[in-house]
Design a protein around this motif. Structure first.
Motif, short mmCIF file in Angstrom:
data_model
loop_
_atom_site.label_atom_id
_atom_site.label_comp_id
_atom_site.label_asym_id
_atom_site.label_seq_id
_atom_site.Cartn_x
_atom_site.Cartn_y
_atom_site.Cartn_z
N ARG A 286 0.88 -1.18 0.00
CA ARG A 286 0.00 0.00 0.00
C ARG A 286 0.91 1.22 0.00
O ARG A 286 1.61 1.49 0.98
CB ARG A 286 -0.90 -0.01 1.23
CG ARG A 286 -1.95 -1.12 1.21
CD ARG A 286 -2.97 -0.97 2.33
NE ARG A 286 -2.32 -0.98 3.64
CZ ARG A 286 -2.04 -2.08 4.34
NH1 ARG A 286 -2.36 -3.28 3.88
NH2 ARG A 286 -1.45 -2.01 5.52
N ILE A 287 0.93 1.91 -1.12
CA ILE A 287 1.89 2.99 -1.33
C ILE A 287 1.20 4.35 -1.25
O ILE A 287 0.23 4.60 -1.96
CB ILE A 287 2.59 2.84 -2.71
CG1 ILE A 287 3.36 1.51 -2.74
CG2 ILE A 287 3.52 4.02 -2.98
CD1 ILE A 287 4.11 1.26 -4.03
N GLY A 288 1.70 5.19 -0.37
CA GLY A 288 1.15 6.54 -0.24
C GLY A 288 1.88 7.48 -1.18
O GLY A 288 3.11 7.45 -1.27
N VAL A 289 1.14 8.31 -1.90
CA VAL A 289 1.74 9.33 -2.77
C VAL A 289 1.06 10.67 -2.49
O VAL A 289 -0.12 10.72 -2.13
CB VAL A 289 1.58 8.98 -4.28
CG1 VAL A 289 2.45 7.80 -4.66
CG2 VAL A 289 0.12 8.72 -4.62
N GLU A 290 1.84 11.74 -2.68
CA GLU A 290 1.31 13.09 -2.43
C GLU A 290 0.63 13.57 -3.71
O GLU A 290 1.22 14.23 -4.55
CB GLU A 290 2.46 14.01 -2.01
CG GLU A 290 3.07 13.55 -0.69
CD GLU A 290 4.36 14.28 -0.35
OE1 GLU A 290 5.27 14.31 -1.21
OE2 GLU A 290 4.44 14.82 0.77
N MET A 291 -0.64 13.20 -3.83
CA MET A 291 -1.37 13.43 -5.08
C MET A 291 -1.45 14.90 -5.44
O MET A 291 -1.41 15.26 -6.61
CB MET A 291 -2.80 12.88 -4.95
CG MET A 291 -2.90 11.37 -4.95
SD MET A 291 -2.55 10.65 -6.58
CE MET A 291 -4.07 11.10 -7.47
N ARG B 50 -1.12 -0.86 -4.33
CA ARG B 50 -2.40 -0.18 -4.03
C ARG B 50 -2.05 1.22 -3.56
O ARG B 50 -1.46 1.40 -2.51
CB ARG B 50 -3.16 -0.96 -2.96
CG ARG B 50 -3.73 -2.28 -3.50
CD ARG B 50 -3.90 -3.30 -2.39
NE ARG B 50 -2.59 -3.76 -1.88
CZ ARG B 50 -2.44 -4.43 -0.74
NH1 ARG B 50 -3.49 -4.73 0.01
NH2 ARG B 50 -1.23 -4.81 -0.34
N PHE B 51 -2.42 2.20 -4.37
CA PHE B 51 -2.03 3.57 -4.08
C PHE B 51 -3.05 4.27 -3.18
O PHE B 51 -4.25 4.07 -3.31
CB PHE B 51 -1.85 4.36 -5.39
CG PHE B 51 -0.63 3.94 -6.15
CD1 PHE B 51 0.61 4.45 -5.82
CD2 PHE B 51 -0.72 2.98 -7.17
CE1 PHE B 51 1.75 4.05 -6.50
CE2 PHE B 51 0.42 2.57 -7.85
CZ PHE B 51 1.66 3.10 -7.52
N ARG B 52 -2.51 5.05 -2.27
CA ARG B 52 -3.33 5.85 -1.35
C ARG B 52 -2.89 7.31 -1.46
O ARG B 52 -1.70 7.57 -1.61
CB ARG B 52 -3.09 5.43 0.11
CG ARG B 52 -3.39 4.01 0.43
CD ARG B 52 -4.82 3.88 0.93
NE ARG B 52 -5.07 2.55 1.46
CZ ARG B 52 -5.30 1.46 0.71
NH1 ARG B 52 -5.28 1.56 -0.62
NH2 ARG B 52 -5.54 0.30 1.26
N ASP B 53 -3.82 8.21 -1.34
CA ASP B 53 -3.46 9.63 -1.34
C ASP B 53 -2.88 10.01 0.03
O ASP B 53 -3.55 9.88 1.05
CB ASP B 53 -4.69 10.49 -1.66
CG ASP B 53 -4.32 11.97 -1.77
OD1 ASP B 53 -3.11 12.29 -1.74
OD2 ASP B 53 -5.23 12.80 -1.89
N ALA B 54 -1.65 10.45 0.02
CA ALA B 54 -0.98 10.86 1.27
C ALA B 54 -0.65 12.35 1.25
O ALA B 54 0.29 12.79 1.91
CB ALA B 54 0.28 10.03 1.47
N THR B 55 -1.42 13.13 0.48
CA THR B 55 -1.20 14.58 0.47
C THR B 55 -1.27 15.12 1.89
O THR B 55 -2.23 14.84 2.60
CB THR B 55 -2.30 15.27 -0.38
OG1 THR B 55 -2.29 14.72 -1.70
CG2 THR B 55 -2.04 16.77 -0.47
#
Lengths: 396, 396
Positions: free
Chosen positions: A120-125, A146-151
């Motif tokens: 589960r990968i967080g990215v700064e959308m 599985r991408f998660r928004d980590a803004t």
């Protein structure tokens, strides 16, 4: 063997990392891909004007974070990051501004190599440094992730400053004091604004024995529109001379090791108009009301509500824009921290160590006015970081 | 009634728009959403440090382009764009750094209102100013639109400069000459780099009667690492003093109305080492070879091939990074135009009016060296924009 120059102790970086990992766990994120340049610097110390090509810091559950960027910038990472060299990864230059390939393909490979391809990968959308194409490439390269928004995830960990961070911000405050003092010294009708800008940059950068520091570049260049142009908050400067009978606001920041102390003042050349005097009295009263509300136990919005009430009562102005935002470590294009905005609805409780630019600027149809303060929330009254006379400056 | 200050004639803006529309048609794009700040400025004149919040210029098949941005920045658009006020649209401040709503919802609504909700919409997927979240919101708000990647579409229209653009770049060249002259004047062992940075900014900005202009801020701040740190191309400055026996490269740009003339020189304090003298001789010979290849009829890659051959033959260096890129109008974070890179494989034919930073920098394990030129492709030999002595500067 290159020893990095670090502006904080390794223990402080360890605490930042631990705080970030706790937030990752709470958000169900196993691997965090940090692309915000300010967040990258806060976590690792990385410093360099390299954010125009893709770069990232990757944080997983254990071990050191991984710095990843353009191959030539590994040399900069080696000199500014606290991690071991094996955790500084460069991509080949053929990825730079290519029409055939994208650097994020390389990052995806590196992530997969480390066994995180299904994480589960967080990215700064919502960040400048993760373009729509960068995210699409990352998804393509890691089809099972599985991408998660980590803004904002890291930004929020930065909200409460350590004493070491506040020390840098106080140095930045000394610098911004010097910048405004210099303006007051040299501004006069006929002085070209580009020449005044040169004076401002000089005061921003020169080493000062009394301060014990020179300055760094700001995340936003000086904004200094005059007369009717001051209706526009984000104009910079041009070659035209200052004129008698006009007001000019100066929204500037002093900067030390990327920590900012923004502060604005307005200068009127000649006898100020009724409008400017009213604005001065109103903003000063509103600011006092806001500062009185800037205490632990209150919420961020309470500062705005107090200020806006004075503005409406005294001048009938309903300011639609926010009246401030959190500040700290920053790279262009913004010296805000992009978490809390001082406005109705921002219900985050104020905590000691939080820092804000209390941005009480007014931009009306054909004039503009800014007297602002950068503040630290404290047990007791808020601390104003800089000590610049809080008034409309007048040179007659 | 506010009259905008335009730095080009309306006929030039009309030609730019026509060129862009032709490229849109060729790419099957009906509506183009331009978010690159440099492209926005090139199409409309828009100027302001507002790119830290979402903004765009929307170009459709007919009529004026539409500027869209934060409500408070409409006042800046009114002062810098050539379009009528009705085509300057602001979004409400509650969208700024909000956790509940995104400004792109507003842009989607505006696009739908104009009847473009089902159009083939081009977006600049790989640009700092279109975040992954911005694009996702735009897709969500315009579910029937068909999105196309238009990265670089406008940038490519900018490749060949008009005479008016070249005039701004020549002014920028005069400014960068002055910047390097100032470095040579004041640099000496013991001078702190922050103080030298202040001198550089002064020379970059101050009005010069002989030039007839003052300067604008550069899209990249001065990069000026010394000694072994010059292995890292993108370090800026700190408080430490210049040292005897060290080389420092200065990668800078003069800027006039956002048009850049980048140029780097290296200064050695003391007696230069063999390495620096070899680098000087090699880069100068390589640059001559590259310049000889910089003529119409050749391709961009021919410049690189000529330079790289000298580098390998004389010093055995295989430079992996590109040796330059197209330049022109720019906002932070990059003064490159992000179309052509000077490197093997870039087969675009050279045309008169194209402008490049011929970036012949070397960043080795424990030293770095930069002597570069910004050039204009001409019928006949290329024009070097600036006239700074092309050599290793030595102060002994």
């Amino acid at each position: 063997m290159v020893e990095p120059v670090l502006h904080f102790g390794r223990d402080e970086y360890a605490r930042r990392l631990a705080r970030t990992r706790a937030a990752m766990e709470a958000a169900g994120i196993e691997v965090l891909v940090v692309t915000d340049a300010s967040n990258m610097a806060w976590l690792t110390g990385y410093d360099g004007w390299s954010f125009y090509t893709p770069q990232a810091v990757v944080v997983a559950g254990g071990g050191e974070p991984v710095w990843w960027g353009r191959g030539m910038d590994v040399a900069g990472a080696l000199r500014t990051c606290w991690m071991a060299e094996e955790n500084l990864l460069g991509f080949a230059d053929r990825y730079v501004h290519s029409r055939e390939r994208h650097a994020m393909e390389d990052l995806a490979d590196r992530i997969a190599e480390r066994g995180w391809g299904r994480a589960r990968i967080g990215v700064e959308m919502d960040n400048w440094w993760l373009s729509a194409a960068s995210f699409a490439e990352l998804q393509r390269g890691l089809p099972e992730a599985r991408f998660r928004d980590a803004t904002g995830l890291v930004n929020w960990q930065r909200a409460v400053k350590s004493e070491a961070e506040l020390a840098h911000m106080r140095t930045a405050a000394r610098i911004v004091e010097r910048m405004h003092a210099r303006i007051l010294e040299v501004a006069e009708p006929g002085l070209r604004k580009c020449d005044l800008a040169a004076e401002i940059w000089g005061a921003a950068l020169r080493y000062d024995e009394a301060i014990g520091a020179g300055g760094d570049y700001p995340a936003i260049v000086p904004m200094m529109p005059s007369g009717a142009d001051a209706a526009a908050p984000h104009l910079t400067w041009d070659d035209r001379p200052l004129k008698a009978g006009e007001g000019t606001f100066f929204e500037l920041a002093g900067v030390s090791h990327r920590y900012h102390c923004p502060l604005a003042r307005t200068l009127f050349l000649g006898k100020p108009t009724r409008t400017f005097l009213d604005a001065e009295a109103t903003v000063l009263e509103g600011m006092e009301a806001g500062l009185a509300a800037a205490v632990p136990g209150n919420r961020v919005e309470d500062i705005a509500t107090a200020f806006l009430a004075v503005l409406e009562r005294r001048m009938g102005i309903r300011k639609e824009s926010r009246t401030g935002y959190s500040i700290g470590l920053s790279y262009p294009p913004d010296w805000g921290e992009r978490t809390m905005s001082i406005r109705p609805g921002e219900r985050t409780p104020l905590e000691p160590g939080m820092t804000f630019h209390f941005m009480t600027g007014l931009w009306m149809a054909d004039w503009g006015f800014e007297i602002t303060e950068s503040i630290v929330i404290r047990e007791g009254p808020a601390e104003c970081l800089a000590n610049v006379p809080r008034k409309l400056f007048v040179k007659d």
